[in-house]
Design an enzyme around this catalytic site. Structure first.
Site, PDB file in Angstrom:
ATOM      1  N   HIS A 162       0.855  -1.194   0.000  1.00  0.00           N
ATOM      2  CA  HIS A 162       0.000   0.000   0.000  1.00  0.00           C
ATOM      3  C   HIS A 162       0.889   1.242   0.000  1.00  0.00           C
ATOM      4  CE1 HIS A 162      -2.795   3.088   1.333  1.00  0.00           C
ATOM      5  NE2 HIS A 162      -3.754   2.298   0.878  1.00  0.00           N
ATOM      6  N   GLU A 190      -3.883   2.127  -7.528  1.00  0.00           N
ATOM      7  CA  GLU A 190      -4.291   3.242  -6.685  1.00  0.00           C
ATOM      8  C   GLU A 190      -3.427   4.466  -6.990  1.00  0.00           C
ATOM      9  OE1 GLU A 190      -6.337   1.729  -2.877  1.00  0.00           O
ATOM     10  OE2 GLU A 190      -4.195   1.773  -2.487  1.00  0.00           O
TER      11      GLU A 190
END
Ligand code: PEP
Length: 270
Positions: A120, A188
């Site tokens: 992430h 993302e």
């Protein structure tokens, strides 16, 4: 420069038209993942599941929640067999060893955890997560039987294809071609995460197609099967059109996953 300018035509699989793209999409099960980051005490997490579970009936999508480490065990107990998988937000690449403060894949499996979010952008930016570690982490998760979700994303709003290419090449280098399709990739864009500014559906589709094309450079067969999620300010209002994009197979949702009503609405749109 648009993202696709960076791939070169040779890297783009012959789509064969929208109908074929949608047919291929229909072969992939949608996946909606709630990343709770460092939110919710155990009691709050369990109360969330009691509220959300009745709202999720009738979906064909796979659903996962990724709470903080402390709530993993209690949530596995709370949702056992109810169609919601519990994922971790990180893990160490080694199965055990002198790594103070870390948690390994076998430890997660022991708890009944089904998957793990890896790479992430907050882990990369704030905690020094490297592509070198991810190259070990992704195969380690697969070996343990965890579903890895590898997050990639570019910081440059008007391009950044080279960043995506580099992340995918390095982070997936330890995964055999036969297992490539077992990885889930979450695209993302950094400028969209938690900012209130989502990518447009067209941007999400273009970037997801680009990611698929990069996977196709290693294995065209895996590229057809691999699931690509979009993450970055996904809201219930926008999720219908977003999740209908031919190369978007689901969503990684943070803020909107903290509320059972909005999370269930996103699941319903899948
Ligand atoms: C994220 O941090 O992975 C994310 C997608 O955040 P948000 O949904 O809050 O933009």
């Amino acid at each position: 420069m648009a993202i696709m300018d960076c791939v070169g035509r040779a890297g783009v699989p012959d789509a064969g038209g929208d109908d074929l793209l949608l047919l291929r999409k229909a072969m992939r099960t949608a996946l909606i993942v709630g990343n709770w980051k460092m939110h919710k005490l155990i009691a709050e997490a369990v109360a969330f599941t009691a509220d959300v579970l009745p709202r999720l009936s009738g979906t064909r999508a796979e659903i996962a929640l990724a709470p903080a480490f402390t709530a993993l065990g209690p949530l596995v107990q709370a949702v056992g067999g109810a169609g919601v998988a519990i994922y971790a937000q990180n893990m160490h690449e080694a199965p055990f060893g002198p790594f103070t403060g870390e948690v390994s894949a076998p430890m997660l499996v022991e708890l009944g955890v089904a998957g793990v979010i890896l790479g992430h952008s907050e882990r990369r930016r704030l905690f020094g997560e490297t592509d070198r570690a991810l190259r070990q982490k992704v195969p380690a998760a697969l070996r343990a039987g965890l579903q890895p979700i590898l997050c990639v994303g570019q910081s440059d709003r008007s391009g950044g294809g080279h960043e995506l290419r580099q992340q995918l090449q390095e982070d997936l280098a330890g995964v055999d071609e036969e297992q490539l399709a077992d990885v889930v990739i979450a695209y993302e864009p950094l400028w969209a995460i938690g900012t209130g500014t989502a990518a447009t559906c067209a941007q999400a589709q273009e970037a997801s197609a680009f990611v698929r094309a990069l996977v196709a450079e290693r294995s065209p067969a895996a590229a057809e099967r691999i699931r690509i999620l979009y993450g970055g300010c996904v809201t219930p209002a926008a999720s219908g059109e977003l999740l209908a994009q031919p190369d978007v197979d689901g969503a990684l949702v943070a803020d909107a996953s903290l509320d059972p009503v909005s999370f269930a609405a996103i699941v319903a749109a899948a």
